[in-house]
Design a protein around this motif. Structure first.
Motif, short mmCIF file in Angstrom:
data_model
loop_
_atom_site.label_atom_id
_atom_site.label_comp_id
_atom_site.label_asym_id
_atom_site.label_seq_id
_atom_site.Cartn_x
_atom_site.Cartn_y
_atom_site.Cartn_z
N GLU A 11 -52.11 -36.26 -14.49
CA GLU A 11 -52.46 -35.36 -13.62
C GLU A 11 -51.18 -34.50 -13.09
N VAL A 12 -51.33 -33.33 -12.98
CA VAL A 12 -50.28 -32.47 -12.37
C VAL A 12 -50.20 -32.17 -10.87
N LEU A 13 -49.38 -32.66 -10.18
CA LEU A 13 -49.51 -32.55 -8.66
C LEU A 13 -48.98 -31.32 -8.30
N PRO A 14 -49.02 -30.78 -7.08
CA PRO A 14 -48.36 -29.57 -6.48
C PRO A 14 -46.87 -29.93 -6.41
N PHE A 15 -46.35 -28.59 -6.68
CA PHE A 15 -44.90 -28.41 -7.12
C PHE A 15 -44.04 -29.58 -5.94
N GLY A 16 -44.11 -29.16 -4.65
CA GLY A 16 -43.43 -29.94 -3.48
C GLY A 16 -43.63 -31.50 -3.64
N GLN A 17 -44.75 -32.08 -4.17
CA GLN A 17 -45.00 -33.49 -4.21
C GLN A 17 -44.31 -33.85 -5.69
N LEU A 18 -44.41 -33.24 -6.52
CA LEU A 18 -43.63 -33.18 -8.02
C LEU A 18 -42.08 -33.32 -7.68
N PHE A 19 -41.45 -32.54 -6.89
CA PHE A 19 -40.17 -32.51 -6.61
C PHE A 19 -39.75 -33.69 -5.77
N ALA A 192 -46.69 -42.27 2.65
CA ALA A 192 -46.57 -43.52 2.05
C ALA A 192 -45.80 -43.72 0.84
N ASN A 193 -46.28 -42.85 -0.06
CA ASN A 193 -45.81 -42.46 -1.52
C ASN A 193 -44.41 -42.14 -1.59
N ILE A 194 -43.83 -41.55 -0.67
CA ILE A 194 -42.19 -41.37 -0.54
C ILE A 194 -41.60 -42.26 0.31
N SER A 195 -42.23 -43.42 0.53
CA SER A 195 -41.44 -44.69 1.48
C SER A 195 -40.25 -44.85 1.04
N VAL A 196 -39.83 -44.95 -0.37
CA VAL A 196 -38.61 -44.95 -0.67
C VAL A 196 -37.48 -44.05 -0.31
N LEU A 197 -37.95 -42.79 -0.63
CA LEU A 197 -37.08 -41.80 -0.13
C LEU A 197 -36.89 -41.89 1.11
N ILE A 198 -37.84 -41.97 1.88
CA ILE A 198 -37.69 -41.85 3.38
C ILE A 198 -36.69 -42.95 3.95
N GLY A 199 -36.78 -44.19 3.41
CA GLY A 199 -35.71 -45.30 3.54
C GLY A 199 -34.29 -44.89 3.13
N LEU A 200 -34.36 -44.12 2.05
CA LEU A 200 -32.94 -43.64 1.30
C LEU A 200 -32.38 -42.74 2.32
N VAL A 201 -33.24 -41.84 3.02
CA VAL A 201 -32.82 -40.79 3.90
C VAL A 201 -32.46 -41.44 5.18
N VAL A 202 -33.09 -42.29 5.78
CA VAL A 202 -32.77 -43.18 6.87
C VAL A 202 -31.40 -44.10 6.68
N GLY A 203 -31.28 -44.82 5.63
CA GLY A 203 -30.02 -45.33 5.46
C GLY A 203 -28.94 -44.55 5.27
N MET A 204 -28.95 -43.40 4.81
CA MET A 204 -27.94 -42.34 4.81
C MET A 204 -27.43 -41.72 6.04
N ILE A 205 -28.44 -41.67 6.97
CA ILE A 205 -28.09 -41.29 8.37
C ILE A 205 -27.44 -42.38 9.37
N VAL A 206 -27.95 -43.52 8.83
CA VAL A 206 -27.16 -44.70 9.54
C VAL A 206 -25.79 -45.03 9.00
N VAL A 319 -42.36 -37.87 -13.43
CA VAL A 319 -40.76 -38.39 -13.80
C VAL A 319 -40.52 -37.23 -14.72
N ALA A 320 -41.31 -36.33 -15.35
CA ALA A 320 -40.61 -35.30 -15.99
C ALA A 320 -39.89 -34.35 -15.22
N THR A 321 -40.21 -34.42 -13.79
CA THR A 321 -39.55 -33.54 -12.97
C THR A 321 -38.12 -34.08 -12.57
N SER A 322 -38.13 -35.42 -12.54
CA SER A 322 -37.20 -36.40 -12.33
C SER A 322 -35.99 -35.80 -13.70
N GLY A 323 -36.60 -35.83 -14.94
CA GLY A 323 -35.78 -35.22 -15.91
C GLY A 323 -35.08 -34.00 -15.67
N LEU A 324 -35.85 -32.89 -15.16
CA LEU A 324 -35.20 -31.65 -14.89
C LEU A 324 -34.16 -31.66 -13.79
#
Length: 448
Positions: A11-19, A192-206, A319-324
Motif C-alpha cells: 500500500e502506498v500512503l499519502p506523502f505526509g503520512q509516508l514522511f 496512534a500510528n505516530i505514537s513513538v514519534l510523538i513520544g520522542l518529540v515530547v521527550g525532546m521538549i522535556v 520504510v522506503a521513505t526512511s531510506g530516502l
C-alpha cells in the motif's frame, strides 16, 4: 477489485503520512546506525573530520541499502518494511582489522564478504524449511528480549555515561514511554500510528530545559557532504580479515533470516524461499556497496521490527521513505547532526516499548504451536535460555577460541541455531518444509 487484493505491505500512503512514519523509523534506529562508525573511527584513530565523513557515508549507504531491500529490483530485495543498518556482529573484527591494517583493510574484507553473501544466498535460503512456528516464535522472542537490554541502557543514559541511571534520565525515559501509552490509549488512526514519534518529540521538549540536548556540533557541520567511493584509499585484501568478515556475514544471514520472518509474521505475509533469497542477496549487495562507499556490512535492523508491530503500519513504502531520509541525512551533515542530538534517555523510553513489542510478537507466534507434547516446550525453553546467555553473562564464553567469539557473543544467533537444531532433533529436519500444512495442523490441534 485490484485494490482489495493488494496486500497492506504494497500500500502506498499519502506523502505526509509516508514522511512522518518514515521519520519515526529513522529516529528509532539513528543511535544504533551511528554507533558503529563512531566505534570504528576511535579504533582507527581517525580525525574529527574523517569521523564525520564516516558517519555520513554510513547514513547514505544505510539509505541505499534500505531502498534496495524495500523497493527491490530484479532478484534483489525482499520487498517488506525492513530498514537496513550496520550489523553490530562486525564491530569486534572490524576494530581488530582497523588497528592492524587500517580502514582500507576493513573495506576490502567487507567487499569480498558481501560478494560471498550474494553468491551463497540461494543456498542459504533453503534454511527456511527449518523455521516452523516453534523456531520462528523462539527466535523472535529472543530478538525482542535481547534488544530490551539496548532500550534499558538508553533509558538510563547510555553505557559509559558517568550519571548512568540518574533520576533525570529515568524520568525523561518514563515520560516518553507514558506518552506513547497515553497516545495509544486515547488516540486512534493517524495519531496512534505516530505514537513513538510523538513520544520522542515530547521527550525532546522535556530534555532541552534539563540540559540533556547538545546542539553544539550543528553550527560547525557542513551543509553538504558528498560520499565519494574509496575516500580512505583503495581497498586492501588480507586473507585473515576476509575470513573473519565472511564468518560475520554467516552470522548476519542467520539474524537477517530471523528478522525477515519476524516482520513477515507481523505484517501477515508468508516469507518464501525465493523471498529470503532476494533479501539475503540484497544484504550481500548492500555490504559490497558499503565497502565501496566507505561503510560496513548491512543487515535488517532488528530495532525497527518492533516499531512495525507497535504502529501496525505494514507498508514497505514507509520504510522506503526512511531510506530516502537516510540518504538526505548522509548528504547533509548539518541535518544529520540535528537528528543525532536526540539524547539516549529519550530513545530509551521508545526503545522499551518497541523492543517489548518484538518479544510480544514472538509469544504471539508461539501461541500457534502445539504444546501437547513436551518436545516443543523443550525447544522453546532451551533455545531462549541459551540465547540469553550473552545477555545475562557477557563473559560466559570468554575462554573459548577467538574465532568463535563472533557467534558466541550474539544471543540471537546462538538462540536461532539452538532452536533449529533442537527442532530437527525432536520433530525431524523437514518439519518446516510445508509451512502452510504445518499451520493447518496446529490450528486443527488447538481447535480440538
Amino acid at each position: 477489485m485490484a485494490n482489495q487484493a493488494k496486500h497492506p505491505v504494497d500500500e502506498v500512503l499519502p506523502f505526509g503520512q509516508l514522511f512522518l512514519y518514515g521519520l519515526q523509523h529513522v529516529l528509532a534506529m539513528y543511535a544504533g546506525a551511528v554507533a558503529v562508525p563512531l566505534i570504528i573511527a576511535g579504533a582507527a584513530g581517525l580525525t574529527k573530520e574523517q569521523t564525520a565523513f564516516l558517519i555520513n557515508a554510513d547514513l547514505f549507504t544505510c539509505g541505499i541499502a534500505t531502498l534496495i531491500q524495500t523497493i527491490g529490483f530484479w532478484k534483489f530485495g525482499i520487498r517488506i518494511p525492513v530498514i537496513q543498518g550496520v550489523t553490530f556482529a562486525a564491530v569486534t573484527p572490524m576494530v581488530m582489522i582497523a588497528q592492524s591494517q587500517g580502514m582500507t583493510g576493513i573495506f576490502g574484507a567487507v567487499i569480498i564478504a558481501g560478494l560471498f553473501t550474494l553468491l551463497i544466498a540461494p543456498f542459504f535460503s533453503k534454511l527456511i524449511r527449518f523455521f516452523p512456528p516453534v523456531v520462528t516464535g523462539s527466535v523472535i522472542t529472543i530478538i525482542g528480549i535481547s534488544l530490551l537490554q539496548v532500550g534499558v541502557n538508553w533509558a538510563a543514559g547510555g553505557v559509559g555515561n558517568p550519571n548512568y541511571g540518574s533520576l533525570t534520565f529515568l524520568g525523561v525515559a518514563g515520560i516518553v514511554l507514558l506518552t506513547i501509552l497515553l497516545v495509544n490509549k486515547y488516540c486512534t488512526g493517524f495519531l496512534a500510528n505516530i505514537s513513538v514519534l510523538i513520544g520522542l518529540v515530547v521527550g525532546m521538549i522535556v530534555a532541552v530545559p534539563l540540559g540533556l540536548v547538545n546542539f553544539s556540533g550543528v553550527g560547525n557541520a557542513a551543509w553538504i557532504g558528498i560520499d565519494t567511493p574509496f575516500y580512505f584509499g583503495l581497498p586492501t585484501f588480507e586473507l585473515g580479515a576476509i575470513i573473519a568478515m565472511i564468518l560475520v556475514m554467516l552470522v548476519v544471514m542467520v539474524e537477517s533470516t530471523g528478522d525477515f520472518l519476524a516482520i513477515g509474521e507481523i505484517v501477515g505475509k508468508d516469507i518464501s524461499e525465493d523471498d529470503l533469497t532476494r533479501g539475503l542477496r540484497a544484504d550481500g549487495l548492500s555490504t559490497m556497496l558499503g565497502g565501496i562507499f566507505n561503510a560496513f556490512p548491512y543487515t535488517a535492523f532488528a530495532q525497527n521490527v518492533g516499531l512495525v508491530g507497535l504502529t501496525g503500519i505494514k507498508s514497505r513504502f514507509v520504510v522506503a521513505t526512511s531510506g530516502l531520509i537516510l540518504v538526505v541525512l548522509g548528504l547533509f551533515p548539518k541535518v544529520a547532526t540535528v537528528v543525532a542530538s536526540v539524547p539516549s534517555a529519550v530513545l530509551g523510553g521508545a526503545g522499551i516499548a518497541m523492543f517489548g513489542i518484538v518479544a510480544a510478537n514472538g509469544i504471539k507466534t508461539l501461541s500457534k504451536v502445539d504444546f501437547s507434547n513436551n518436545h516443543n516446550l523443550f525447544i522453546v525453553a532451551i533455545s531462549i535460555g541459551i540465547g540469553l546467555i550473552p545477555l545475562v553473562s557477557p563473559n560466559f564464553f570468554s575462554l573459548f577460541p577467538a574465532w568463535t567469539q563472533t557467534i558466541l557473543h550474539s544471543g540471537i544467533t546462538l538462540g536461532s541455531i539452538t532452536a533449529i537444531v533442537l527442532n530437527a532433533f525432536f520433530n525431524g529436519p523437514t518439519s518446516g518444509a510445508k509451512k502452510e500444512e504445518h499451520m493447518d495442523e496446529v490450528v486443527a490441534s488447538t481447535a480440538k
